[in-house]
Design an enzyme around this catalytic site. Sequence first.
Site, PDB file in Angstrom:
ATOM      1  N   ASP A  50     -65.253  29.669   5.791  1.00  0.00           N
ATOM      2  CA  ASP A  50     -65.856  30.575   4.803  1.00  0.00           C
ATOM      3  C   ASP A  50     -67.063  29.895   4.131  1.00  0.00           C
ATOM      4  O   ASP A  50     -67.752  30.502   3.315  1.00  0.00           O
ATOM      5  CB  ASP A  50     -64.830  31.082   3.785  1.00  0.00           C
ATOM      6  CG  ASP A  50     -64.198  29.979   2.968  1.00  0.00           C
ATOM      7  OD1 ASP A  50     -64.506  28.784   3.217  1.00  0.00           O
ATOM      8  OD2 ASP A  50     -63.387  30.297   2.078  1.00  0.00           O
ATOM      9  N   SER A  51     -67.347  28.660   4.535  1.00  0.00           N
ATOM     10  CA  SER A  51     -68.618  28.031   4.154  1.00  0.00           C
ATOM     11  C   SER A  51     -69.793  28.879   4.626  1.00  0.00           C
ATOM     12  O   SER A  51     -70.917  28.711   4.148  1.00  0.00           O
ATOM     13  CB  SER A  51     -68.723  26.619   4.754  1.00  0.00           C
ATOM     14  OG  SER A  51     -68.431  26.638   6.133  1.00  0.00           O
ATOM     15  N   ASP A  89     -61.071  30.906   9.078  1.00  0.00           N
ATOM     16  CA  ASP A  89     -60.744  30.691   7.671  1.00  0.00           C
ATOM     17  C   ASP A  89     -60.480  32.043   7.006  1.00  0.00           C
ATOM     18  O   ASP A  89     -61.316  32.953   7.095  1.00  0.00           O
ATOM     19  CB  ASP A  89     -62.005  30.084   7.013  1.00  0.00           C
ATOM     20  CG  ASP A  89     -61.698  29.017   6.010  1.00  0.00           C
ATOM     21  OD1 ASP A  89     -60.510  28.783   5.739  1.00  0.00           O
ATOM     22  OD2 ASP A  89     -62.670  28.413   5.502  1.00  0.00           O
ATOM     23  N   LYS A 119     -56.760  29.644   8.960  1.00  0.00           N
ATOM     24  CA  LYS A 119     -56.679  28.573   7.955  1.00  0.00           C
ATOM     25  C   LYS A 119     -56.609  29.215   6.587  1.00  0.00           C
ATOM     26  O   LYS A 119     -57.303  30.225   6.352  1.00  0.00           O
ATOM     27  CB  LYS A 119     -57.903  27.651   8.043  1.00  0.00           C
ATOM     28  CG  LYS A 119     -57.946  26.612   6.910  1.00  0.00           C
ATOM     29  CD  LYS A 119     -58.928  25.493   7.184  1.00  0.00           C
ATOM     30  CE  LYS A 119     -60.324  25.734   6.682  1.00  0.00           C
ATOM     31  NZ  LYS A 119     -60.444  25.961   5.228  1.00  0.00           N
ATOM     32  N   GLU A 121     -56.234  28.169   2.210  1.00  0.00           N
ATOM     33  CA  GLU A 121     -56.210  27.130   1.172  1.00  0.00           C
ATOM     34  C   GLU A 121     -54.954  27.270   0.309  1.00  0.00           C
ATOM     35  O   GLU A 121     -54.472  28.384   0.098  1.00  0.00           O
ATOM     36  CB  GLU A 121     -57.460  27.251   0.280  1.00  0.00           C
ATOM     37  CG  GLU A 121     -58.736  26.923   1.006  1.00  0.00           C
ATOM     38  CD  GLU A 121     -59.975  26.999   0.113  1.00  0.00           C
ATOM     39  OE1 GLU A 121     -59.856  27.047  -1.127  1.00  0.00           O
ATOM     40  OE2 GLU A 121     -61.081  27.012   0.680  1.00  0.00           O
ATOM     41  N   GLU A 188     -59.471  17.923   2.112  1.00  0.00           N
ATOM     42  CA  GLU A 188     -60.884  17.826   1.703  1.00  0.00           C
ATOM     43  C   GLU A 188     -61.018  17.017   0.413  1.00  0.00           C
ATOM     44  O   GLU A 188     -60.239  17.186  -0.531  1.00  0.00           O
ATOM     45  CB  GLU A 188     -61.473  19.237   1.487  1.00  0.00           C
ATOM     46  CG  GLU A 188     -62.935  19.184   1.047  1.00  0.00           C
ATOM     47  CD  GLU A 188     -63.693  20.502   1.195  1.00  0.00           C
ATOM     48  OE1 GLU A 188     -63.129  21.465   1.744  1.00  0.00           O
ATOM     49  OE2 GLU A 188     -64.859  20.529   0.753  1.00  0.00           O
TER      50      GLU A 188
HETATM   51  O1  KIV Z   1     -65.279  26.696   5.097  1.00  0.00           O
HETATM   52  C1  KIV Z   1     -65.340  25.648   5.762  1.00  0.00           C
HETATM   53  O2  KIV Z   1     -66.301  25.405   6.520  1.00  0.00           O
HETATM   54  C2  KIV Z   1     -64.230  24.707   5.616  1.00  0.00           C
HETATM   55  C3  KIV Z   1     -64.371  23.356   6.239  1.00  0.00           C
HETATM   56  C4  KIV Z   1     -65.510  22.620   5.713  1.00  0.00           C
HETATM   57  C5  KIV Z   1     -63.132  22.602   6.226  1.00  0.00           C
HETATM   58  O3  KIV Z   1     -63.263  25.031   5.027  1.00  0.00           O
END
Ligand code: KIV
Length: 274
Positions: A50-51, A89, A119, A121, A188
């Site tokens: 989600d970056s 994510d 993924k 959090e 992280e």
């Molecule tokens: O959103 C993302 O790219 C991430 C990674 C940097 C682990 O969660």
Amino acid sequence: MSTETKETKRISVPEIAARKGGEPVVCLTAYTAPMAKILDHHVDMLLIGDSMGMVLYGMPSTLGVTLDMAINHGAAVVRGSRRACIVVDMPFATYEESPEQAYRNCARVLAETGCAAVKLEGGEEMAATVRFLVERGIPVQGHVGLMPQSVNAAGGFKVQGKTAAEAAKVKADARAISDAGAFSIVIEGTVEDVAAEITDDISAVTIGIGASPACDGQVLVTEDVIGLFTEFTPKFVKKYADVGAAIGRAAAEYSAEVKSRAFPGPEHCYGKKK
Ligand code: KIV
């Protein structure tokens, strides 16, 4: 060096899980099909992080990413790759409300993208949800330590685990998510001894980002690695290329040639009518 993947068999979730304590797992982010195609041959895992909210969409945080964005970019990365294990994510507010909400949205992500795992959090408070998903056939990668979706609650992006209390919290979070059945956990922004103790303590494969080489593998945001995202660069990023500068030089040359009419040349034209 070849940049094309010849293999047609994807690395599976059990194959990643079997790497615990062995050869480090190599992971990068990807959001698009062409980037996935370039990276596929060089990594074990591609993460549609989600970056993307910050890196692709210019958002101030990851919080504005939607489920549809994650699904569209996830499907593009699956189409662009053949070998890597693909993890999507889960965006903020698409899984925290209840195990049922998480199942509904994670199942959509798996079905509509073709990815192998999701993924999410969270620590102890998300363990019941992780167990609910895993028991129903959804492979889960956890994410503990610095959790970008909690940026408002945490008051910024802060390294976690420097005090005894913080270290105990990160370790308890990782253990809870691993015991709930996650095959892997991203750690992280934490200090080396905390990452090392977690990696020794839990059965899930730990993937570090700003968490030292003590982890079972590493992940970085590709645009950080190649110099395409320069808004800010965390301490843990190593820049392996300066693609942004190369794009700038190409655009400047193109601009100059258009203005001077050097481009397009005869080799780029269809000639004259007979
Ligand atoms: O959103 C993302 O790219 C991430 C990674 C940097 C682990 O969660």
